[in-house]
Design a protein around this motif. Structure first.
Motif, mmCIF file in Angstrom:
data_model
loop_
_atom_site.group_PDB
_atom_site.id
_atom_site.type_symbol
_atom_site.label_atom_id
_atom_site.label_comp_id
_atom_site.label_asym_id
_atom_site.label_seq_id
_atom_site.Cartn_x
_atom_site.Cartn_y
_atom_site.Cartn_z
ATOM 1 N N LEU A 1249 -12.806 8.170 1.422
ATOM 2 C CA LEU A 1249 -12.046 8.678 2.572
ATOM 3 C C LEU A 1249 -12.336 7.849 3.818
ATOM 4 C CD1 LEU A 1249 -12.075 12.570 2.410
ATOM 5 C CD2 LEU A 1249 -10.121 11.048 2.292
ATOM 6 N N ASP A 1250 -13.604 7.523 4.003
ATOM 7 C CA ASP A 1250 -13.957 6.710 5.176
ATOM 8 C C ASP A 1250 -13.247 5.364 5.137
ATOM 9 O OD1 ASP A 1250 -17.406 7.901 5.135
ATOM 10 O OD2 ASP A 1250 -15.588 8.739 6.064
ATOM 11 N N GLN A 1251 -13.285 4.730 3.955
ATOM 12 C CA GLN A 1251 -12.628 3.417 3.831
ATOM 13 C C GLN A 1251 -11.123 3.536 4.072
ATOM 14 O OE1 GLN A 1251 -13.688 1.720 0.095
ATOM 15 N NE2 GLN A 1251 -15.802 1.243 0.677
ATOM 16 N N LEU A 1252 -10.529 4.603 3.528
ATOM 17 C CA LEU A 1252 -9.078 4.757 3.680
ATOM 18 C C LEU A 1252 -8.703 4.954 5.149
ATOM 19 C CD1 LEU A 1252 -7.960 6.932 0.651
ATOM 20 C CD2 LEU A 1252 -7.255 4.625 1.183
ATOM 21 N N THR A 1253 -9.455 5.774 5.853
ATOM 22 C CA THR A 1253 -9.143 5.991 7.269
ATOM 23 C C THR A 1253 -9.282 4.699 8.061
ATOM 24 O OG1 THR A 1253 -11.447 6.710 7.542
ATOM 25 C CG2 THR A 1253 -9.762 8.422 7.264
ATOM 26 N N SER A 1254 -10.356 3.947 7.754
ATOM 27 C CA SER A 1254 -10.537 2.683 8.475
ATOM 28 C C SER A 1254 -9.416 1.701 8.145
ATOM 29 C CB SER A 1254 -11.914 2.065 8.129
ATOM 30 O OG SER A 1254 -11.965 1.782 6.741
ATOM 31 N N VAL A 1255 -9.038 1.657 6.851
ATOM 32 C CA VAL A 1255 -7.953 0.746 6.438
ATOM 33 C C VAL A 1255 -6.652 1.127 7.118
ATOM 34 C CG1 VAL A 1255 -6.504 0.115 4.491
ATOM 35 C CG2 VAL A 1255 -8.965 0.004 4.269
ATOM 36 N N GLN A 1324 5.300 -5.594 4.466
ATOM 37 C CA GLN A 1324 6.055 -4.477 3.879
ATOM 38 C C GLN A 1324 5.479 -4.088 2.517
ATOM 39 O OE1 GLN A 1324 10.124 -5.678 3.840
ATOM 40 N NE2 GLN A 1324 10.429 -5.322 6.033
ATOM 41 N N SER A 1325 5.130 -5.105 1.699
ATOM 42 C CA SER A 1325 4.564 -4.780 0.376
ATOM 43 C C SER A 1325 3.216 -4.070 0.531
ATOM 44 C CB SER A 1325 4.416 -6.065 -0.450
ATOM 45 O OG SER A 1325 3.533 -6.957 0.197
ATOM 46 N N GLN A 1326 2.361 -4.591 1.485
ATOM 47 C CA GLN A 1326 1.079 -3.940 1.707
ATOM 48 C C GLN A 1326 1.265 -2.496 2.199
ATOM 49 O OE1 GLN A 1326 -1.955 -4.973 1.146
ATOM 50 N NE2 GLN A 1326 -1.402 -7.003 0.394
ATOM 51 N N LYS A 1327 2.225 -2.363 3.071
ATOM 52 C CA LYS A 1327 2.485 -1.026 3.604
ATOM 53 C C LYS A 1327 2.945 -0.082 2.497
ATOM 54 C CE LYS A 1327 5.384 1.341 6.946
ATOM 55 N NZ LYS A 1327 6.496 1.196 7.902
ATOM 56 N N LYS A 1328 3.838 -0.591 1.638
ATOM 57 C CA LYS A 1328 4.339 0.262 0.552
ATOM 58 C C LYS A 1328 3.226 0.646 -0.406
ATOM 59 C CE LYS A 1328 9.035 -1.590 0.668
ATOM 60 N NZ LYS A 1328 9.996 -2.466 -0.023
ATOM 61 N N SER A 1329 2.378 -0.356 -0.785
ATOM 62 C CA SER A 1329 1.286 -0.046 -1.725
ATOM 63 C C SER A 1329 0.285 0.933 -1.086
ATOM 64 C CB SER A 1329 0.572 -1.339 -2.136
ATOM 65 O OG SER A 1329 0.029 -1.978 -0.991
ATOM 66 N N GLU A 1333 -0.670 4.556 -2.520
ATOM 67 C CA GLU A 1333 -2.035 4.958 -2.835
ATOM 68 C C GLU A 1333 -2.439 6.193 -2.012
ATOM 69 O OE1 GLU A 1333 -4.054 3.924 -5.086
ATOM 70 O OE2 GLU A 1333 -2.698 2.400 -5.841
ATOM 71 N N LEU A 1334 -2.068 6.142 -0.728
ATOM 72 C CA LEU A 1334 -2.407 7.264 0.137
ATOM 73 C C LEU A 1334 -1.723 8.540 -0.335
ATOM 74 C CD1 LEU A 1334 -4.060 7.714 2.711
ATOM 75 C CD2 LEU A 1334 -1.963 7.407 4.024
ATOM 76 N N GLU A 1335 -0.492 8.374 -0.782
ATOM 77 C CA GLU A 1335 0.246 9.540 -1.273
ATOM 78 C C GLU A 1335 -0.425 10.103 -2.518
ATOM 79 O OE1 GLU A 1335 2.964 12.212 -0.383
ATOM 80 O OE2 GLU A 1335 2.808 10.327 0.730
ATOM 81 N N SER A 1336 -0.854 9.205 -3.445
ATOM 82 C CA SER A 1336 -1.502 9.674 -4.672
ATOM 83 C C SER A 1336 -2.843 10.356 -4.343
ATOM 84 C CB SER A 1336 -1.713 8.510 -5.629
ATOM 85 O OG SER A 1336 -2.578 7.555 -5.041
ATOM 86 N N LEU A 1337 -3.633 9.761 -3.404
ATOM 87 C CA LEU A 1337 -4.915 10.367 -3.031
ATOM 88 C C LEU A 1337 -4.706 11.722 -2.372
ATOM 89 C CD1 LEU A 1337 -6.784 7.220 -1.698
ATOM 90 C CD2 LEU A 1337 -7.304 8.490 -3.772
ATOM 91 N N ARG A 1338 -3.687 11.805 -1.522
ATOM 92 C CA ARG A 1338 -3.401 13.109 -0.916
ATOM 93 C C ARG A 1338 -3.033 14.135 -1.966
ATOM 94 N NH1 ARG A 1338 0.237 10.844 4.096
ATOM 95 N NH2 ARG A 1338 -1.485 10.322 5.510
#
Length: 1825
Positions: A1249-1255, A1324-1329, A1333-1338
């Motif tokens: 979670l920490d890494q995701l928020t920072s990313v 755009q590709s990075q944003k989509k991926s 990923e964020l959607e799956s983690l949520r």
């Protein structure tokens, strides 16, 4: 056939009658040869003896069967004679309100004296393209036949319209010209057809006048040649006039008027521009007041003047010329008021300063003295001298009138000449149709020179008519190979010779005119001497020596010789003409100059006019010295020459005849005067046509028609395979006289009366069959009646017997019921006694058993309590004994251990005292110290590591403790809640106890209250009764009010609903009207656009003709430019090369209206060009200013750009890092899926979670930086290139100044642009991926939260349960959890298996490809290289390419793309082999890529080229249904794609997430969607036109003419105008043809993937066309309006409905469009007699208009004698009932109407990335992205 066979009892005949001309009568007994008297009974019931002529013994003519009465063609009548013709015309005119009837090749038109709605454009369209016999007779049918023959036979045509004054000749000619103008159109934009029609008001105003017989009588003859080009479009016209009645200018009989133009001038005298003419009332002028009737009822002369002036303007007569014409006409009126005073018998004078003459001279621009002098004098010239002689007052008045007539005649010629110039065309005339509107045969009480010329012309026309009819008859007989015998017909050549031959009447008249003292009397004597008793056609009246009689073809006419010489000479004094020629008024001398130019004998008209022949004919040059001689040509000679020229023209053309009949002399509407009609029929040659037809074989049948009609007369054995032989065999049996018929190649020819005889035999046969049918039916009915009576008797018997049986059964039931009642009563008494005894016994048992049980319970309770006391006592004793024993054992142990310790102490004290012991200990301690030092170091290290572990464990422990603390807190809270709940329970119990106490109190209080209530009960009851009474009254009032309120509310709601429905319908209608108007405007726009393209092509063609001198072309010209642009600017085409050399005077005259239109267009284009040039200059200035600003600050820009490049590199590296970190996180998540690791409190979960928020934070920062960088790049591009729109720009770098080569700058710009695109795509590709990923983690977090909540709920529930239940619940929960996990694992296993199988297949394919590649590479590698390389299998993983649903192409390949995908694409191959709408998908994917590149120029160019390409294809192959349907489907699909991927929420509802990713990102193409929608509407309208063109030839044949149910309708006899046969030949269309065509249309549209809603609209339009065309033809064809045809139509409609059901299109609205046709068919089949029938018809036919219902009833025709005609009274009843109906007065449906089309949004489920481009399309130059 003997007469006795026809003149039998009940046969009907015609007998002469002085009042009605012919009367109908019925034979009372059979006629036998030798009878002198016929016993007859008239229709009114009066018996009559008709005496036969003893000399001729001619029998009265027989009457035709009723079935033949009212036929369209008089030649279809079996008995052809005068009474049959007269009766048929009367029935059609009076009963059916039909004014047109064929008589062979002649159209008989009866003037209705009423405006009829049968000349509209819808009627013209209905007759266009139809065969003449297929439709009801009409002037349009004759015009269509002429137009068709002109196009088919390449031969000029003529329509000859003749008849009496007031018969409607001019109107018929006018409608014929209107038909040509409407059907053919014009070859240019000069509106030639409007000019042709506009010539009518002018010619009517100057050539028509009111007579006693006609309010608008043409007083001249005219022949109008309407010219056509090779495409048979009107290009011009030419008019010739004949014999203007000049005498009307100076004299009018009682109740007549002068020419209309004079009265129009007088009515407009108050206008400002007419003040100078000094006009007044018509009663003021001598030339307009003689008739005493200056006003025509219903005619406004002032309005007619406006129409005349408008027509002059349209024909190019300028206002100055118009005022000149009116000036001359006003001068004529003032000249008529000039008065003369007699000096003596031989001289006269004009009073000085005579006002009328002064005004005349002022208007004419001549000297007053000269004109006054020559009006009273004349010049006589002899061989030696010239004398001026005064003339008498009478001669002066005659000279004045002659001058007025001459001026008017020359003005008439001048106007005709200018009309011809306006109608003349520079285009070469290919063919023409002439319309001859000429006077009919005339006979009055006093007949003069004008009547003589008119009747002479009619003699010539009658001769030509007879020859043509005779020729046609002969051709028909020769074609059918029937022996031709000469038919004796009336030849009027002797009469023509009497008039025009040498020493004929005209010759003698001209000779007498040359005599110095010639007079009318001497000419009459010469006539008597020359022709009396020598020519049978010339007679002398008994009581007159100044008249003669000529026997014309129509009648004898007596002519008065007085005035013949004067009118033939047409003398005008030359001095008066010279005075007018010297006028200062320019127009006046021009009139007389035209008179001198062309005066050849073959071209002059009767009044000295010049008839304009065709442009190819040039007049011969006159020799010197001939002018004076030719000037003296008489009127008779000129008229004869012009008549010969007219006859030559008519003989060179194919003539068509229209004979106009005047039904009465009083102009009453639809009133038929038999006497007047017979006179005209004899005069116009109609009866002559009948006589010629009757002399041969007038009735003609094809073999198939004869077989169909008279199949009933044949037996089965007579029917052979050969129809011709069958008909021959039958006829030989039926008609014994073989001379009565002849067999041709294709037809059977019958003599007059034979068809009636065959009809009689057929009717007898059918009557016998009907009698047999009636006999059988009556027997069947009687049997049915007997069976009903018998059945009724049996029923009555059955019911009586049943009643008796029921009574007996009732008695038995009652007896049985009494016994049953007794039984049950006895049983009840016994059972009651038993129950009492049983209850008492049970009560005793219960008391006894209770006593015993209570005793037993007391004994068991005492035993239990004693056992408890024993248990506690024994336990206490055992515990006391155990404590004593334990205490003793512990004491013993302590004593023993103390003794042993004391002994050990003694030993240790002794050892401590010795020295050696200390030494040993010292040595050992040193070693131990070293060891301990080492151990301490090691322990320190371990301590540090353990400390670190401890810290980590403390952290984890703290988190875990935190979590456990929260859980404990939660549990404590739950415990507290439970405690609170227990406390609440205790409090509730206390409250219950309190409530019980209160309840007891309340019960006691209740008793007291009840006692108190009883006291008041009686009082309240009385009050209640009173209140109830009042309540009932109030209730009734309330119910009444509620009912009223309810009714009012209901009425209001109904009214509101009704109003809402009406408003909704009105809004829908308004919407449809607006949509229809818009689509009609689009249609008109497309037509004008095509016209504009054609004009542009023509102008380009004209401009491409090589001319001397330098020619400069426009460099800005582009043929591919569309009128649509992205910013809604309509870019017009370039300036047309209109600035050509002006045509010289020798060239053809320029069309002013076309010139003005082109001039206006040129000015518009120049203005637009100027505005575009100004805008270009403005943008260039802006660019220069921006460039100057940029040059001032180059270092700043360079630093900024350097900083931005560094930023970009930093962004790339950061993006790579982010990508790697996200990949690692994804792998970690996939590897560790256990719930302990991924739990919310786990360390891995927290780190993640920490890494995701920072990313995500860093990503947002990078995103903002990229947006800033992108905006800076865009601003730089705009600064460099301001001329380009949107984002076309280049970058100014620091080293741009150093780059002087444009290529290097462009290359740098392209590189930077590519970098920007790459960054943007990576982002755009990075944003989509990241989002995925964020959607799956949520999702995982949410699922874990839900699981945690569920566990907590279970835990809380378990805590509340007892221990045993808690264990069971936990076990159950564990079982369910394991089961779910097992199922999830099984699903994952199945997915993995599928993935493994798929990968194996791909691996095999890739291995095969790799093997092929290795083989190919091995062939190119040497053997040495193979040995050196290590052979080791290497697995190279192949990465699947992820397509984005875009297609990339180069800008230069755009034209190739349009060419291969649009222009040269074959729809059939695409529809069969590929997915529907593939071109649309490909085009949209190309647009997506251009949008992705943010290249607006590429987007605009591609969309514009696409639209233009589709238009070009449709223009080239617009008549191919498959092509139009294909591009309509693809255009709609392209439009839907633009909507679906526009990014608007309304269009994205049905998209998948992947499709939403494919939405357009940079451009809003809403305006292009509107352009494409308009294009789709235009394609749809073109599709409808193609459908209409294909279906049009099939509809009438398949729906009306073809007998789908064979044998239902019999074929009626037809005349010379053969209608299309209803028998299906190989070339005719049937209903199956229509259905096959509908299937073809439907399958093609489905193959092309057209939207279902659009298919429904197309089908609805097709069915509307079928219904409208069928109904229109039904309304215009009398032969189709019968009961049997109604049955055929209903069957055909049911087949079409069945087709709709098969195709699942019943909800398309197509069936509703057939409703008018269905109701018309029902109208043909229903009863039409009583008032109830009329009411039923009015309620049934709600889709038909009143005009259509009345028309069908008027046209209803029985096919058999057993059907009855519709009575006129019944039709009047229908009209009365429908008079309040507000519907359109239009008779025909608008078959050209196109319903407004809509394109409902239809999203596609097809994924763009899955579309493959087949190689067959030739699009290898584009690639998938």
């Amino acid at each position: 056939m003997a007469a006795s066979e026809l003149y039998t009892k009940y046969a009907r005949v015609w007998i002469p009658d002085p009042e009605e001309v012919w009367k109908s009568a019925e034979l009372l007994k059979d006629y036998k040869p030798g009878d002198k008297v016929l016993q007859l009974r008239l229709e009114e019931g009066k018996d009559l003896e008709y005496c036969l002529d003893p000399k001729t013994k001619e029998l009265p003519p027989l009457r035709n069967p009723d079935i033949l009465v009212g036929e369209n063609d008089l030649t279809a009548l079996s008995y052809l004679h005068e009474p049959a013709v007269l009766h048929n015309l009367k029935v059609r005119f009076i009963d059916s309100k039909l004014i047109y009837t064929y008589c062979g090749i002649v159209l008989v038109a009866i003037n209705p004296y009423e405006q009829l709605p049968i000349y509209g454009e819808d009627i013209i369209n209905a007759y266009s393209g139809q065969n003449m016999g297929d439709m009801d007779p009409h002037i349009f049918a004759v015009a269509e036949e002429a137009y068709k023959q002109m196009a088919r036979d390449e031969r000029n045509q003529s329509i000859i319209v003749s008849g009496e004054s007031g018969a409607g000749k001019t109107v018929s000619a006018k409608y014929a010209m209107r038909y040509f103008a409407t059907v053919s159109g014009s070859a240019s934009e000069a509106n030639v057809e409007e000019k042709v029609l506009a010539s009518n008001p002018i010619m009517e105003s100057i050539g028509n006048a009111k007579t006693t017989r006609n309010d608008n009588s043409s007083r001249f003859g005219k022949y109008i040649e309407i010219g056509f080009d090779k495409r048979y479009r009107i290009i011009g016209a030419n008019m010739r006039t004949y014999l203007l009645e000049k005498s009307r200018v100076v004299f009018q009989a009682e109740e007549e008027r002068n020419y209309h133009i004079f009265y129009q001038l007088c009515a407009s005298a108050a206008l400002p521009e007419f003040k100078t003419l000094r006009l007044g009332n018509a009663d003021y002028f001598h030339y307009t007041k003689q008739g005493g009737s200056p006003v025509i009822d219903g005619v406004d002369d002032a309005k007619e003047m406006v129409n005349t002036r408008q027509a002059c303007t349209l024909l190019g007569i300028s206002d100055s010329y118009q005022m000149g014409i009116f000036r001359i006409l006003a001068g004529i009126l003032h000249l008529g008021n000039v008065e003369f005073a007699s000096r003596d018998s031989d001289s006269c004078t004009i009073p000085p300063k005579h006002d009328p003459l002064t005004i005349f001279c002022d208007l004419m621009g001549v000297e007053y003295e000269e004109m006054a002098h020559w009006l009273c004098h004349r010049k006589l010239a002899t061989a030696t001298e010239t004398y001026i002689k005064p003339i008498s007052k009478l001669h002066a008045i005659n000279a004045r009138d002659a001058l007025a007539k001459h001026i008017y005649a020359n003005l008439f010629n001048w106007i005709v000449d200018h009309v011809n110039k306006a109608l003349h065309s520079t285009i070469k005339q290919h063919s023409f149709i002439g319309v001859l509107d000429i006077y009919g045969f005339e006979t009055f009480e006093i007949n003069s020179f004008e009547q003589f010329c008119i009747n002479y012309a009619n003699e010539k026309l009658q001769q030509q008519f007879n020859m043509h009819v005779f020729k046609l008859e002969q051709e028909e007989y020769m074609k059918e190979q029937i022996p031709w015998t000469l038919i004796d017909f009336y030849d009027n050549q002797p009469c023509i010779n009497l008039i025009e031959a040498k020493m004929g009447i005209l010759d003698l008249l001209d000779e007498e005119c040359k005599m110095p003292k010639g007079s009318d009397d001497t000419w009459a004597q010469k006539l008597y001497n020359t022709h009396l008793n020598k020519c049978a056609l010339f007679e002398k009246p008994r009581l007159s020596n100044k008249a003669f009689i000529i026997k014309h073809f129509a009648d004898k006419v007596e002519y008065q010789c007085e005035g013949f010489l004067e009118k033939n000479k047409d003398t005008v004094y030359e001095e008066q003409i010279k005075v007018l020629k010297s006028s200062k008024f320019k127009l006046l001398p021009e009139l007389f100059q035209d008179e001198e130019k062309v005066l050849s004998p073959t071209s002059a008209t009767p009044s000295g006019r010049v008839p304009l022949s065709r442009t190819a004919v040039k007049p011969a040059k006159a020799r010197p010295g001939q002018t004076s001689k030719e000037h003296k040509k008489t009127v008779g000679h000129q008229f004869r020459n012009s008549l010969h020229l007219l006859m030559e023209t008519l003989n060179a053309t194919t003539p068509h005849y229209v004979r106009c009949i005047k039904p009465n002399d009083f102009k009453f509407p639809f009133t038929f005067d038999e006497k007047r009609a017979v006179q005209q029929l004899r005069a116009c040659g109609v009866l002559e046509t009948i006589r010629i037809s009757a002399a041969g074989f007038p009735s003609r049948w094809t073999y198939q028609e004869f077989f169909s009609r008279y199949r009933v007369l044949m037996k089965q054995r007579d029917v052979l395979g050969d129809r011709k032989q069958t008909c021959k065999n039958v006829l030989e049996k039926l008609i014994l006289d073989k001379d009565k018929y002849q067999f041709g190649k294709t037809k059977i020819f019958f003599r007059a009366g034979q068809v009636a005889y065959l009809e009689k035999i057929r009717a007898d046969k059918l009557r016998a069959a009907c009698i047999r049918i009636q006999k059988t039916i009556r027997g069947w009915l009687m049997r049915k009646k007997y069976m009903r009576m018998r059945k009724a008797a049996i029923t009555i018997q059955r019911y009586v017997r049943g009643y008796q049986a029921r009574c007996y059964a009732k008695f038995l039931r009652r007896t049985r019921a009494a016994i049953t009642i007794q039984k049950f009563h006895r049983m009840y008494v016994v059972r009651k006694r038993y129950q009492c005894m049983r209850d008492a016994t049970i009560a005793l048992q219960a008391l006894l058993r209770g006593y015993m049980a209570r005793n037993k319970y007391q004994m068991m309770l005492r035993e239990h309590k004693s056992i408890i006391i024993q248990k506690h006592v024994r336990g206490w004793l055992a515990r006391v004994h155990y404590r004593r024993t334990l205490k003793a054992i512990v004491y013993l142990q302590c004593c023993y251990r103390r003794m042993m310790a004391k002994r050990e102490l003694k030993k240790l004290k002794i050892e401590a005292r010795s020295v050696e012991r200390y030494k040993k200990l010292h040595i050992g301690l040193e070693n131990k110290i070293m060891q301990l030092q080492r151990k301490i170091d090691e322990q320190n290290k371990e301590y540090k590591s353990l400390l670190e572990k401890l810290n980590s464990l403390e952290i984890t422990y703290s988190t875990e403790t935190e979590r456990l603390r929260s859980d404990v807190e939660r549990l404590r809270m739950s415990e507290e809640e439970a405690k609170n709940a227990t406390n609440r329970v205790l409090s509730l119990q206390e409250e219950i106890a309190k409530l019980r106490k209160e309840l007891q109190q309340t019960q006691s209080e209740k008793k007291t209250i009840e006692e108190w209530a009883d006291k008041y009960k009686h009082e309240t009851e009385q009050l209640v009764s009173e209140l109830k009474d009042q309540n009932t009254l109030l209730k009734t009032e309330k119910e009444e009010l509620n009912r009223r309120i309810h009714d009012q509310a209901k009425e209001i709601t109904e009214a509101m609903e009704k109003k809402l429905v009406e408003e909704t319908k009105q809004l829908e209608l308004d919407l449809n009207d607006e949509r229809l108007r818009y689509q009609n405007l689009l249609n008109e726009f497309s037509r004008l656009e095509e016209r504009y393209d054609d004009l542009k092509d023509e102008m380009n063609l004209m401009a491409s003709i090589p001319k001397p001198g330098h020619k400069r072309t426009d460099s800005t010209h582009s043929s591919n430019e569309s009128e649509y642009t992205f910013s809604s600017e309509i870019t017009e085409a370039e300036d047309l090369p209109l600035r050509m050399e002006e045509p010289s005077e020798k060239k053809a005259p320029l069309d002013m209206s076309l010139f003005l239109k082109l001039q206006k267009r040129v000015t518009e284009l120049e203005q637009e060009k100027q505005s575009l040039q100004d805008e270009l200059d403005r943008k260039e200035e802006q660019a220069l200013r921006a460039k100057a600003k940029e040059e001032e600050r180059p270092p700043i820009r360079g630093a900024e750009l350097e900083y931005e490049s560094l930023k970009r590199q930093e962004l790339e590296s950061e993006n790579k890092k982010l990508k790697n970190e996200l990949n690692e996180l994804q792998k970690a998540l996939t590897e560790t899926r256990s719930p302990e690791v991924t739990a919310p409190g786990a360390p891995a979960y927290r780190v993640l979670l920490d890494q995701l928020t920072s990313v995500s934070e860093e990503l947002e920062v990078r995103k903002e930086e990229v947006l800033i960088l992108r905006s800076q790049l865009v601003s730089q591009k705009e600064a460099i290139q301001p001329k380009d729109t949107m984002t076309d720009s280049t970058i100014l770098l620091e080293d741009v100044q150093k780059m002087k080569d444009k290529g290097e700058i462009a290359q740098a710009y392209i590189g930077l642009k590519e970098t920007n695109r790459l960054l943007e795509s990576q982002l755009q590709s990075q944003k989509k991926s990241h989002e995925n990923e964020l959607e799956s983690l949520r999702g995982e977090i949410q699922s874990l939260k839900e699981e945690n909540n569920r566990q907590q709920q279970l835990l809380a529930q378990n805590l509340q349960l007892p221990p045993e239940a808690r264990i069971e619940a936990s076990l159950q929960h564990e079982i369910t959890r394991l089961t779910n996990e097992n199922l999830d694992l099984m699903e994952q296993l199945e997915k993995q298996d599928k993935t493994v199988r798929k990968l194996k297949k791909q691996l095999k394919v890739f291995a095969k490809k790799i093997g092929e590649l290795e083989v190919g590479q091995m062939e190119n590698i040497s053997p040495g290289q193979i040995i050196d390389e290590p052979i080791r299998p290497v697995n190279i993983p192949r990465k699947e390419k992820d397509f984005q649903g875009m297609l990339e192409y180069k800008k230069e390949d755009e034209q190739k793309l349009v060419k291969n995908l649009i222009l040269e694409l074959k729809p059939r191959g695409v529809a069969v082999n590929l997915i529907p709408g593939l071109p649309a998908y490909i085009l949209f994917m190309c647009v997506r890529h251009a949008d992705y590149l943010n290249d607006d120029q590429k987007v605009r160019s591609l969309l514009t080229s696409t639209i233009n390409g589709i238009k070009k294809v449709l223009k080239k192959r617009g008549d191919d249904f498959e092509t139009v349907s294909f591009w309509l489907s693809n255009t709609c699909r392209f439009l839907h794609c633009l909507k679906q991927y526009s990014g608007e929420e309304g269009f994205m509802k049905h998209n998948t997430p992947r499709q939403n990713e494919h939405c357009l990102t940079n451009f809003d193409l809403a305006e292009y969607r509107q352009v494409l929608s308009d294009l789709a509407i235009q394609i749809y309208q073109q599709l409808v036109r193609v459908l209409e063109n294909i279906l049009q030839p099939m509809i009438v044949s398949g729906m009306l003419e073809h007998e789908t149910i064979q044998g239902v309708s019999g074929v009626k006899p037809t005349g010379l105008r053969k209608r299309t046969s209803s028998i299906a030949d190989e070339g005719t269309y049937t209903l199956d043809s229509i259905i096959r065509q509908l299937n073809s249309f439907h399958s093609v549209m489905c193959q092309h993937g057209m939207d279902p809603e659009l298919i429904k609209q197309v089908v609805k339009q097709m069915f509307y066309i079928i219904g409208a065309v069928t109904l229109n033809n039904l309304l215009l064809r009398k032969d189709m309006c019968s009961w049997s045809k109604g049955m055929q139509i209903r069957y055909n409609v049911s087949q079409l409905e069945e087709w709709l059901r098969d195709k699942n299109l019943m909800n398309s609205g197509a069936k509703e469009t057939l409703e008018p046709l269905i109701q018309a068919a029902q109208l043909l089949q229903v009863k039409k007699k009583t008032d109830e029938d009329a009411e039923a018809i009015c309620s049934m036919c709600n889709a038909l208009t009143t005009a259509q219902i009345v028309k069908v009833l008027n046209l209803y025709t029985p096919v058999n004698e057993f059907e009855e005609r519709v009575l006129v009274s019944f039709i009047r009843t229908i009209q009365l009932r429908l008079r309040d109906r507000k519907d359109s007065p239009q008779l025909l449906m608008d078959a050209k109407h196109i319903f407004p089309v809509t394109f409902p949004f239809n999203p596609s489920s097809l994924a763009l990335e899955t579309i493959q481009i087949p190689a067959s399309l030739g699009l290898g130059f584009i690639s998938r992205v």
